[in-house]
Design a protein around this motif. Structure first.
Motif, PDB file in Angstrom:
ATOM      1  N   LYS A 115     -31.279 -78.091 -32.218  1.00 40.77           N
ATOM      2  CA  LYS A 115     -31.614 -76.832 -33.071  1.00 40.77           C
ATOM      3  C   LYS A 115     -32.167 -75.878 -32.525  1.00 40.77           C
ATOM      4  CE  LYS A 115     -33.933 -80.092 -35.616  1.00 40.77           C
ATOM      5  NZ  LYS A 115     -34.078 -80.691 -36.787  1.00 40.77           N
ATOM      6  N   ASP A 137     -27.259 -82.098 -36.318  1.00 41.59           N
ATOM      7  CA  ASP A 137     -28.473 -82.097 -36.937  1.00 41.59           C
ATOM      8  C   ASP A 137     -27.975 -82.669 -38.313  1.00 41.59           C
ATOM      9  OD1 ASP A 137     -30.993 -82.083 -37.872  1.00 41.59           O
ATOM     10  OD2 ASP A 137     -31.333 -79.929 -37.593  1.00 41.59           O
ATOM     11  N   SER A 138     -28.475 -83.795 -39.158  1.00 41.18           N
ATOM     12  CA  SER A 138     -27.795 -84.436 -40.187  1.00 41.18           C
ATOM     13  C   SER A 138     -27.665 -83.431 -41.207  1.00 41.18           C
ATOM     14  CB  SER A 138     -28.828 -85.669 -40.517  1.00 41.18           C
ATOM     15  OG  SER A 138     -30.000 -85.154 -41.038  1.00 41.18           O
ATOM     16  N   GLU A 139     -28.392 -82.628 -41.575  1.00 42.21           N
ATOM     17  CA  GLU A 139     -28.263 -81.609 -42.867  1.00 42.21           C
ATOM     18  C   GLU A 139     -27.265 -80.788 -42.462  1.00 42.21           C
ATOM     19  OE1 GLU A 139     -31.045 -82.210 -41.026  1.00 42.21           O
ATOM     20  OE2 GLU A 139     -32.600 -83.121 -42.503  1.00 42.21           O
ATOM     21  N   GLU A 206     -34.831 -75.592 -39.621  1.00 44.12           N
ATOM     22  CA  GLU A 206     -33.345 -75.919 -39.917  1.00 44.12           C
ATOM     23  C   GLU A 206     -32.761 -74.908 -40.737  1.00 44.12           C
ATOM     24  OE1 GLU A 206     -33.606 -81.048 -39.612  1.00 44.12           O
ATOM     25  OE2 GLU A 206     -33.513 -79.990 -41.771  1.00 44.12           O
TER      26      GLU A 206
HETATM   27 MG    MG Z   1     -32.329 -82.598 -39.531  1.00 45.73          MG
END
Ligand code: MG
Length: 375
Positions: A115, A137-139, A206
């Protein structure tokens, strides 16, 4: 190819590759110096022809035999510039920016777990075009998937979820130990991102990442605490409908989705078990307890070099905390003071990787001074 192959993301990516030998072939690996034995084992196991390392070339060559070894500080960038279907960048920290740019500049697609590439050099990275990057990144993987449900003009806002880390319910932050901060309730990750989750710096980073990835103004990016980490993020559309992406916390899902070029790999991750009772909570973030989120948003809105300063100062502060130099509560303090002092002189636009490096160097020097003052 996989950059950062010995880290948490890299290791899980290789497990996905191993489980799907018909879908993937690894053509190169790169990793730092911390675990040359694991890097050598990975290279042999997956018959990888080229390996990059910042560690000792002769040692690795002895372990590998016929494999080509590229060494030096730029080894990950050299590897990233080899033509391939997709580069997974699982490097931790803003040292991942150079390899991201190297991959994009030769036309490679990037599955981006790093990120910091976007936080420190978002304008540089996105100049190569939005369709060249698939977030890991999961989000952001969740947002990427939710965006498929509507048009960009129909998006009202995006809502990032945050587990809240180990200190969500803690009142007194004064005597938090490194072990406390590394004890994440839902996610198993590398040490820096785990500490960043404890301060909620990670959510701040994020928010900036989402701004660049999806070309959204900061006013359309919010974050909410969701302790179960099952809903990975949501997109609210103008008609009042919210689309969420859900799966039990595991990075395997987003890694598999990204390295396959936004396709779905069978059994990449365990689904939600609907035969057991589910309870999902959502609650606003306490800005006083976790000032990092608003600080990141302010840096993001001011733009230019500020997000890079914010991130570099945080890397120094987290390192100082892990090494016992400053208490937990001083992490955000060091970042805030660095941003305040350097923000006024920060350039409006970032034109090159060397611009980013120069800003980061200044931020690191100052943040280290501030660490010494707070010991
Ligand atoms: Mg994340």
């Amino acid at each position: 190819m996989i950059l950062g192959s010995t880290g948490s993301i890299g290791v899980q990516a290789l497990e996905i590759v191993e489980a799907n030998p018909d879908k993937f072939r690894v053509i190169a690996l790169a990793a730092g110096s911390s675990n040359l034995q694991l890097l050598a084992d990975q290279a042999k196991r997956f018959s990888v022809p080229v390996v990059g390392t910042t560690g000792d070339r002769d040692t690795l060559t002895r372990m590998l035999g016929n494999t080509q070894v590229i060494d030096g500080a730029k080894s990950a960038s050299d590897i990233a510039a080899i033509a391939c279907d997709i580069v997974l960048n699982g490097i931790s920290g803003s040292i991942g920016l150079g390899p991201t740019l190297a991959a994009l500049s030769v036309g490679n697609k990037v599955a981006l777990a790093n990120k910091e590439s976007l936080v420190a050099g978002g304008d540089l990275v996105m100049a190569f075009g939005r369709d060249r990057i698939i977030p890991v990144d999961s989000e952001h993987s969740a947002l990427y998937q939710c965006f498929l449900s509507g048009k960009a003009a129909e998006v009202k806002q995006v809502i990032l979820t945050a587990s809240g880390g180990p200190f969500r319910d803690r009142i007194d932050f004064t005597d938090i130990t490194v072990a406390d901060a590394l004890n994440h309730p839902t996610w198993s990750m590398g040490p820096v991102v785990t500490i960043n989750s404890a301060t909620l710096m990670n959510k701040g980073l994020e928010i900036i990442e989402a701004h660049y990835l999806f070309d959204l103004p900061y006013s359309k990016i919010s974050a909410v605490i969701h302790p179960q980490s099952v809903v990975h993020s949501m997109v609210e559309f103008i008609d009042g409908s919210t689309i969420a992406q859900a799966s039990p916390p595991s990075m395997k899902g987003p890694i598999a989705y990204a390295i396959s070029g936004a396709n779905r790999i069978a059994k990449a991750t365990a689904p939600v078990d609907w035969n057991t009772k589910q309870s999902w909570e959502f609650m606003p973030i306490d800005g006083e307890k976790f000032p990092a989120v608003e600080l990141a948003r302010r840096c993001g809105e001011l733009g230019g070099g500020l997000p890079a300063i914010f991130n570099a100062a945080n890397e120094v502060a987290v390192d100082a905390f892990i090494n016992g130099l400053i208490p937990f509560t001083k992490i955000v303090d060091v970042v805030d003071a660095t941003v305040q002092k350097l923000g006024g002189n920060s350039p409006i636009t970032i034109g090159s990787l060397s611009d980013v490096s120069a800003i980061e160097d200044d931020a690191r020097v100052l943040a280290n001074q501030l660490v010494q003052e707070r010991k």
